[in-house]
Design a protein around this motif. Sequence first.
Motif, PDB file in Angstrom:
ATOM      1  N   VAL A   1     -15.100 -14.669  46.943  1.00  0.00           N
ATOM      2  CA  VAL A   1     -13.834 -13.943  47.040  1.00  0.00           C
ATOM      3  C   VAL A   1     -12.888 -14.400  45.929  1.00  0.00           C
ATOM      4  O   VAL A   1     -12.763 -15.599  45.636  1.00  0.00           O
TER       5      VAL A   1
ATOM      6  N   GLU B   1     -11.678  -8.680  52.414  1.00  0.00           N
ATOM      7  CA  GLU B   1     -12.405  -8.471  51.167  1.00  0.00           C
ATOM      8  C   GLU B   1     -13.914  -8.593  51.356  1.00  0.00           C
ATOM      9  O   GLU B   1     -14.696  -8.004  50.603  1.00  0.00           O
ATOM     10  N   THR B   2     -14.318  -9.350  52.348  1.00  0.00           N
ATOM     11  CA  THR B   2     -15.753  -9.545  52.591  1.00  0.00           C
ATOM     12  C   THR B   2     -16.305  -8.592  53.644  1.00  0.00           C
ATOM     13  O   THR B   2     -17.501  -8.636  53.926  1.00  0.00           O
TER      14      THR B   2
END
Length: 210
Positions: free
Chosen positions: A152, A178-179
């Motif tokens: 990230v 974000e993941t």
Amino acid sequence: MPSPFTWGVVLVFLALFIQGVMATNLTLERLLRGGVNLVHFIGRAFPPDLADLDVLAWSMYETLNIAIVGVTIGVILSVPFALLAARNTSPAPWVRSITRLIIATMRTIPDLIWALIFVVAVGLGPIAGVLAIVMDTIGFAARFFSERIEEVHPGPSEALSATGAGRLSVIGGAILPETLASMTATSLYSVEKALRSAVTLGLARISHRV
């Protein structure tokens, strides 16, 4: 021109390959005989006996249940394991090392061995298969989750930290969003993997019926 080290690696590989062929007695005659036996086996399998179709249908449905329940619990539990194993979210290096060792151990033990362990622990039945898939899923998904967390971009996390956000707020507001796409893809593959494992672990289900 390959280096001497490369040639050495190639020679060692070839030596191990030849030794492996000799140790397993892999010969053309055995392969041909095995092919004939396989044809005979497939021939005896047709036409299929549908007398126990209701039992088979229920077993297939139960297999689907084992896979879905096991992989769902396993994916959920993989998230905290991944956060503890990732370099940028683990609270301490020793915590990260221990967590990664646990994940590696879960990955090393085959799902069938997990099933045998849980048959001893909880008895015969679908629950042993569910627990085996949970452990196998954690070992698989937690590793990929942690690797994605480490990739990230630090910008959003640093921005949240600069505003006074705590560790949990940074994880929930910057890292996990974000993941999410990568975790979703890994989770879907875990479902496919769990379905294959559940078929193998059907031994526990059959033994329970017997």
